[in-house]
Design an enzyme around this catalytic site. Structure first.
Site, PDB file in Angstrom:
ATOM      1  N   ASP A 106     -10.493  -0.320  88.795  1.00  0.00           N
ATOM      2  CA  ASP A 106     -11.490  -0.579  89.321  1.00  0.00           C
ATOM      3  C   ASP A 106     -12.050  -0.582  91.172  1.00  0.00           C
ATOM      4  O   ASP A 106     -11.018  -0.965  91.916  1.00  0.00           O
ATOM      5  CB  ASP A 106     -11.626  -2.196  88.919  1.00  0.00           C
ATOM      6  CG  ASP A 106     -12.261  -3.483  89.490  1.00  0.00           C
ATOM      7  OD1 ASP A 106     -13.403  -2.971  89.321  1.00  0.00           O
ATOM      8  OD2 ASP A 106     -12.938  -3.836  90.628  1.00  0.00           O
ATOM      9  N   GLU A 119       6.999   8.840  86.420  1.00  0.00           N
ATOM     10  CA  GLU A 119       8.266   8.402  86.572  1.00  0.00           C
ATOM     11  C   GLU A 119       8.989   7.841  84.935  1.00  0.00           C
ATOM     12  O   GLU A 119       9.925   8.089  84.783  1.00  0.00           O
ATOM     13  CB  GLU A 119       9.233   7.273  87.726  1.00  0.00           C
ATOM     14  CG  GLU A 119       9.486   7.798  89.375  1.00  0.00           C
ATOM     15  CD  GLU A 119       8.980   6.229  89.717  1.00  0.00           C
ATOM     16  OE1 GLU A 119       9.080   5.395  88.668  1.00  0.00           O
ATOM     17  OE2 GLU A 119       9.186   6.454  91.052  1.00  0.00           O
TER      18      GLU A 119
END
Length: 584
Positions: free
Chosen positions: A234, A286
């Site tokens: 956002d 990751e």
């Protein structure tokens, strides 16, 4: 002609398809986010299972199979975090908890499990620019003295003028009024001001403080560990503010400069923000399964927006210039061309969108019979009402055109049902903070957030088992429920299903765009992508189509024969079509 009958041959006509210089789209990589279709769910308006009139996570889990059946790749889930709900959840009090009105963390885990079963990903809506004034860090800041480490989590400043009576600068809130609120110090004296680019209940974080970055990296890992497929971020362009917080005379919502809002705004688009997202991208990498980041980065021009999707930053960024482009041949062609060039230069897909929870739905916008009296705002009962029939015809045509473009696409819940805004929403029901902060001068976004109609099982049209609905639904939605559209081959719901299936099978999201030369004086806007011709009639007269096989038209009224013998086919105004050209 029903949608299921539209794979018909078009006889050779005297207009040939001539193409301009190719405009290249994204690479043909198999990475899912390059060609994805992502469906936005606004939780409080999706499905209520408790009877309190507010949608919840179990409601999403229960109905998720309907959304998966559309053929989407992922769900973007608007905020469900713990929150006082002063801005519909975009005021977060705890980033690691589910608000009780939506359910529990266990409900989120169940949603992830169902999404995995159905083969769709869940993107969490992260709000890193600001939090709720009830967040523990802000509560601590208010209780701590000036200059304390607790206050360094937020942007506190002394006022200006005699006795510091004036705010630190002239910035205005996105929701109207000043962007600064003065506090009372712990000793009871008038104190510092804190910055809030949105409501006063939403203090901005101080991203110059490394502790803020550490906190949000922990939040990312919390949701990634629970199976989130990534994040929609956002106000991604606002985290870093210009040094010294200089005055700026523009409006925070950009409505005073619709062509290039925020271009020089000191609270938006600062270069240092990109280091934040480089770190976030490395965290996502990751994890297995291509976890993605999408930026709500409302920056202009489009070439600057591409900075957010460089190879080591975010995967996608919403294309706001495309969303805000009207029913205009030259403007649409220009922004699509510029978008593909700008995003292609950084090897990223452009991401197309026509509706979301912050703007009037495109079925309403495209049916407007007069300019909006409040640019960027919804329509109310006192305004000239949109032409519903015209709006739906154009909305379906615009959707078919958009889904033919290379790149990703976002859909907003309910657009597959042909829903427009509730433009007759009584003012006493409005909950958007911008309505209250402007004393009703702005109506806000409630009209596009009305709960969905599912079936005729309750007076809330199946949204809840009770009559409760946090915003009232228009009476005409009784004919637009998902149940009512399921078996109608010409329904908007089945139109979306057909379009998404053909988009996938034709690999349109991974293709390249070649513009069709316009020989219609600006009526027909057309291009070819992976062997599919996409044509949109923006004019007032029917336009003859080249030879080919019709794959899908935007409605059963989109095409008509030309001439007394029906030897050629015309694309009618406010309609679109996909066709595969005949071999020459």
């Amino acid at each position: 002609m029903s949608q299921t009958e539209q794979r018909t041959a078009i006889p050779q006509h005297n207009i040939e398809a001539r193409f301009e210089e190719p405009t290249h789209g994204p690479s043909t990589s198999s990475e899912w986010w390059r060609r994805s279709v992502i469906y936005q769910i606004y939780p409080r308006s999706f499905r209520d299972t408790t009877g309190n009139g507010i949608g919840d996570l179990p409601g999403i889990t229960a109905e998720l199979h309907h959304i998966a059946a559309l053929g989407v790749d992922a769900i973007w889930l608007s905020p469900f975090f713990a929150s006082p709900q002063k801005d519909a959840g975009y005021d977060v009090s705890d980033y690691r908890a589910v608000d009780p009105i939506f359910g529990t963390l266990e409900d989120f885990d169940a949603l992830i499990a169902e999404a995995n079963r159905l083969g769709v990903k869940i993107l969490v809506d992260l709000v890193p620019n600001h939090c709720s004034n009830e967040h523990a860090l802000f509560v601590e800041a208010l209780a701590s003295p000036k200059g304390s480490s607790a206050r360094e989590h937020f942007i506190f400043r002394d006022g200006r003028g005699v006795d510091c009576q004036l705010p630190p600068n002239n910035w205005q809130s996105h929701f109207g009024g000043p962007a600064w609120t003065r506090i009372t110090e712990p000793d009871g004296t008038p104190g510092q001001y804190y910055l809030h680019l949105f409501d006063s209940a939403q203090p901005d974080f101080n991203w110059d403080n490394p502790a803020v970055g550490d906190e949000f990296e922990s939040v990312l890992r919390f949701w990634l560990d629970r199976g989130a497929g990534g994040f929609r971020v956002d106000v991604a362009h606002a985290l870093i503010k210009a040094s010294g917080l200089p005055d700026w005379d523009g409006r925070a919502d950009g409505a005073d400069s619709p062509g290039y809002p925020f271009a020089d705004a000191p609270m938006f688009g600062q270069p240092a923000v990109h280091e934040v997202y480089r770190r976030w991208r490395s965290i996502c990498e990751e994890y297995e399964g291509e976890r993605v980041l999408c930026a709500e980065a409302n920056v202009h021009p489009i070439e600057s927006m591409a900075d957010w999707v460089r190879p080591d930053e975010m995967h996608q960024s919403f294309n706001f210039p495309f969303l805000h482009t009207g029913w205009d041949h030259a403007a649409l062609k220009a922004i699509i061309t510029r978008s593909l060039k700008a995003f292609g230069a950084v090897n990223a897909p452009s991401t197309w969108v026509l509706s979301n929870h912050d703007v009037p739905r495109h079925a309403t916008r495209l049916g407007a019979t007069a300019p909006s009296p409040r640019p960027g705002d919804g329509l109310g009962p006192q305004d000239e009402q949109p032409d519903i029939v015209l709006g739906l015809a154009r909305a379906r045509a615009a959707t078919l055109f958009m889904l033919g473009l290379p790149g990703g696409a976002y859909l907003y819940q309910g657009e597959e049902l042909g829903l427009g805004d509730n433009t007759m929403l009584p003012n006493e029901h409005r909950q958007d903070p911008s309505y209250a902060r402007t004393n009703g001068e702005r109506l806000g976004r409630d009209g596009c957030r009305v709960p969905l109609p599912w079936d005729d099982s309750s007076s809330s049209l199946g949204f809840s088992d009770s009559a409760a609905s946090w915003l009232p639904q228009p009476a005409e939605w009784a004919k637009l429920t998902r149940q009512a559209q399921e078996t109608d081959p010409d329904s908007t719901l089945n139109f979306y299903r057909n379009a998404l299936a053909l988009r996938s099978s034709s690999q349109l999201g991974l293709g390249n765009l070649n513009w069709l030369e316009d020989t219609t004086n600006g009526q027909l806007l057309g291009f070819e992508n992976t062997g599919v011709m996409v044509a949109l009639n923006l004019g007032v007269e029917p336009v003859a189509l080249p030879a080919g096989e019709v794959l899908l038209a935007s409605s059963s009224e989109a095409l008509s024969p030309a001439g007394p013998e029906g030897s050629a086919v015309l694309l009618n105004p406010n309609a679109a079509v996909w066709l595969r050209r005949a071999s020459s």
